[in-house]
Structures are given as C-alpha cells and as structure tokens.
Design an enzyme around this catalytic site. Structure first.
Site, mmCIF file in Angstrom:
data_model
loop_
_atom_site.group_PDB
_atom_site.id
_atom_site.type_symbol
_atom_site.label_atom_id
_atom_site.label_comp_id
_atom_site.label_asym_id
_atom_site.label_seq_id
_atom_site.Cartn_x
_atom_site.Cartn_y
_atom_site.Cartn_z
ATOM 1 N N SER A 14 0.842 -1.000 0.422
ATOM 2 C CA SER A 14 -0.011 0.054 -0.065
ATOM 3 C C SER A 14 0.083 1.423 -0.142
ATOM 4 O O SER A 14 0.572 2.373 -0.306
ATOM 5 C CB SER A 14 -1.101 -0.180 1.453
ATOM 6 O OG SER A 14 -2.173 -0.183 0.911
ATOM 7 N N LYS A 34 0.212 3.688 -2.684
ATOM 8 C CA LYS A 34 -0.883 5.077 -3.106
ATOM 9 C C LYS A 34 0.003 6.467 -2.166
ATOM 10 O O LYS A 34 -1.025 7.360 -2.561
ATOM 11 C CB LYS A 34 -1.659 4.387 -1.804
ATOM 12 C CG LYS A 34 -2.345 3.666 -1.617
ATOM 13 C CD LYS A 34 -3.369 2.862 -0.439
ATOM 14 C CE LYS A 34 -4.382 2.220 -0.759
ATOM 15 N NZ LYS A 34 -4.035 0.854 -0.812
ATOM 16 N N SER A 36 -5.987 3.445 4.150
ATOM 17 C CA SER A 36 -5.230 3.179 3.430
ATOM 18 C C SER A 36 -6.801 2.103 1.846
ATOM 19 O O SER A 36 -6.031 0.907 2.293
ATOM 20 C CB SER A 36 -4.579 1.941 3.903
ATOM 21 O OG SER A 36 -3.282 1.657 2.951
ATOM 22 N N LYS A 79 2.615 6.993 4.853
ATOM 23 C CA LYS A 79 2.075 5.701 4.559
ATOM 24 C C LYS A 79 2.734 4.204 4.686
ATOM 25 O O LYS A 79 3.808 3.793 5.085
ATOM 26 C CB LYS A 79 1.750 5.757 2.947
ATOM 27 C CG LYS A 79 1.199 4.500 2.011
ATOM 28 C CD LYS A 79 -0.187 4.585 3.077
ATOM 29 C CE LYS A 79 -1.589 4.422 2.812
ATOM 30 N NZ LYS A 79 -1.172 3.525 3.519
#
Length: 406
Positions: free
Chosen positions: A81, A84, A141, A248
């Site tokens: 993730s 992202k 997320s 993130k």
C-alpha cells in the site's frame, strides 16, 4: 574435451580475481552506501553507520533531496500500500488542474466495491465526495476508495494506472512500475526505496495539505445508509510522536512490512523509507531510528525558496521591460550539525533575453558555495510569461522616447 575443462577451470580462477579487483577500485563511498553506511556530507564529515534488519531503506532530506542513508536503495520490491503515495499524488494533480473538485460526488463502482484487503466498506452505487475518499486512502489505506478515485479521475482503473506510470517517468523513477492503484502484488508492480523517497518528497513539497490527512491516527467514514466505518492509520508513529505527520504504510505476504515516514524538526523535514521489514514492530522501530539519526546528525540550510525573486532580466522587444528570475525549486543544503558555516548564495543570470518569454524559461542559475566548493545548484526561470511587443506599442514607445512621453 580437455581444452574445455581447462577453460572452465581457468574461468573459475579468474572470476573471483576480477570481482576482488572490481571491489578494490569501486569508490569507497559507493561501497559504503550499499553496505548501509551514510554518505559523506557536503563538508566531508562522515557520519556513523546504522545497522538495520530491513533490506531496503533510504533517508532523504525533503528540502534538499540529499540522501543521508541508503541500504539496498535501488532494489526492486513489491511496495504493497505504499503504492498509494503515487495514487494520492496523481489525485492531487487532478485537483490542482481542476479535473476534479473536493466536493465532487463519486459513485462507487462494482469493481471498487468487490475489492478485498483493507477497505472502507463502500457498496456498489454508494456516493461519497472526493474529500472523503482521499481521507479513506490517506488514513485508512482503503483499496475501494483508491479505485473509486482512480475511476473518477481517469474514467477507469487502468487509465489511472497509466497516469501513475507517466508520473513515475516524469519524476525519473528508474525502478518503478505500477499495475494497480492499490498495491496488490503483481509481477509488473514494483518500486524501490529510493523511488518511494522521491515520489514522497514530491508529494509533500507540491501538496503539503496531504499531511493534514496522513497525520490522523483514527478517523471515521459515514455512509448514506447510516453505517460508520473506522479508518485506522497503521503508521503508529503519528500517534506517539507529534512531529511525525505521515506518510504511508504497506504489507502483503510478498512485500513484507513497508513504510514511508516523514516528520519535521527545527525547519528540517526528513523522509524515511523502508521496504521489506520482517515485522510491523521492526518497521516502526527502524523508521523512528532513521528519522532520529537524521535529525541528530544533520540540519537543512535553506538559501532560496522556489518562486522567490532573485533578480530581473531585461527583455528585448517585450511587452514588459524585464522579467523576474525565480528558483525552479527550493535551493537548500543539508549539512552535518558539526558544520557551522553557512553556504554563500551566488546568482548568475543572462544579460538579456528576447521576447516572447515563456513561464519557466531558463534565465540562469543559483548556486550554494561552501569553502569555495559548489554544493548545490538550481535553475532560475521566468516567473511570468512576457509576450512580444505589438507594432502599435512599439510606435507608441518610439514617440514616447522622442517626446519624453510615458
């Protein structure tokens, strides 16, 4: 047969010697970085090495772009993730260009609603404003929110992925390719710790407002049918350290645990990237270790902010007599804290330029000089466009010069 056997034996003997020779002639700085040592600072002060369990890591100064620590920095890995970060960057590009607005309502598609992993539990046909979908991506997320945004921006998920890859090329990312906007593992979905640092730096510099979302530890999404979904930030550093405000995390079976963590102290902002940590505990501990190391040993000296006028260049045959020259990006230098001298700012501009002048046209350079050595450089560009003077204006100016008119 005997000759072939002898040749093989000779190759087996020569190859190790070649490798040893290559190691000896390889610059010590390059060898050290691959081993996880910090690079030498601009003033030549080497900092102590760090030991990390994580196989790929980078510590970068956001203002200057200087790499303060590198280990396996260019190894291609599954990003999970952390993907992202690019999803958010492309979405904020769309906002900046006016292709979408925060208040726009996005209707969740069947594809988005069927996604697994971490989600905001969006149902097919459910409307949500762009602002809420961005929060769901940045804080929780949410995979379904990422695809919903992708479809709104580009018309399709794959169309958005094409924009992600185009953005990666613009940023010069050599070890990055995306197959989706979520981070699900795929053979052609990969990046490197260095590339993640570059895209993170660009996101934070260009759209600092994203940090208002990524610093949130716990949030909620309200659904039209009365349901409420909890959005939990896996970056636990934002909960325990008030100077950490992003960015993130990610995890899959193939990728391991990854993070891009950013924080600011005393005007210095750093980004720590780790890909492939063996556990969430190691990921958090080593991200904190990198950030603390950077703040303890380095400081950022900002000499000129992007867009700040550093001089003017006369424009021949222009509608304006001159044009402002501004840095294309921040001119900043990362120095060891033991270095107390401040770099000198030097500006070099062309004497004159002919109209028409386009916004962003190169007019010169600004350099940072320390102890007689250039340690940083940025281009100076035209802040505004300057069209060529019209024939009527040329005549008016000529008469004005003759008769002292204005």
């Amino acid at each position: 047969m005997h000759r072939r056997k002898d040749a093989v034996g000779l190759s087996a003997l020569v190859l190790p010697l070649v490798l040893v020779a290559a190691w000896l002639v390889l610059p010590a700085r390059a060898r050290g970085q691959e081993m996880g040592q910090a690079p030498t600072g601009p003033a030549g002060a080497a900092m102590p090495a760090l030991e990390l369990e994580t196989p790929s890591a980078v510590l970068m100064d956001v203002r200057s772009g200087a790499v303060l620590f590198a280990k396996g920095a260019h190894e291609r890995r599954h990003p999970a993730s952390v993907t992202k970060i690019m999803t958010l960057l492309v979405a904020y590009d769309a906002l900046a260009e006016g292709r979408i607005r925060l208040t726009d309502e996005v209707v969740t598609s069947e594809e988005a609603s069927r996604l697994g992993g971490t989600t905001a539990f969006l149902e097919a046909g459910e409307p949500q404003p762009v602002s809420q979908l961005l929060r769901a991506i940045a804080v929780g997320s949410a995979n379904d929110a990422a695809v919903a945004i992708a479809e709104r921006v580009a018309g399709s998920h794959q169309g958005f992925v094409a924009l992600m890859n185009a953005r990666a090329r613009e940023l010069g990312l050599q070890n990055t390719h995306f197959a989706n906007a979520t981070g699900f593992d795929a053979p052609d979905h990969y990046t490197s710790a260095y590339d993640v640092a570059v895209m993170s730096r660009h996101l934070v510099q260009t759209y600092p407002e994203v940090l208002k979302l990524t610093k949130i530890f716990l949030d909620y999404m309200d659904h039209p049918d009365g349901r409420r979904t909890e959005l939990l930030n896996r970056n636990r550093l934002v909960r325990f350290y008030d100077w950490v405000d992003g960015l993130k995390t990610g995890w899959t079976n193939l990728s391991g645990y990854s993070i891009a963590a950013t924080g600011m102290r005393d005007g210095t902002r750093l980004i720590a990237v780790l890909l492939g940590s063996p556990s969430a505990r190691v990921r958090q501990a080593e991200a904190l270790k990198l950030l603390e190391y950077g703040f303890a040993n380095y400081r950022t000296v900002a000499l000129a902010a992007a867009g700040t006028e550093l001089g003017r260049v006369p424009v021949a045959r222009g509608a304006e007599a001159s044009v402002a020259a501004v840095p294309r990006e921040d001119l900043a230098v990362t120095l060891p804290r033991s270095q107390r001298k401040r770099p000198e700012l030097r500006v070099s501009l062309v004497e004159r330029i002919k109209a028409p002048v386009s916004r962003g046209q190169v007019l010169g350079t600004a350099t940072a000089v320390l102890d007689g050595q250039e340690v940083a450089r940025v281009e100076l560009v035209a802040r505004d466009p300057v069209p060529r003077i019209t024939a009527w204006e040329a005549v008016r100016r000529a008469f004005g010069a003759v008769f002292f008119l204005r």
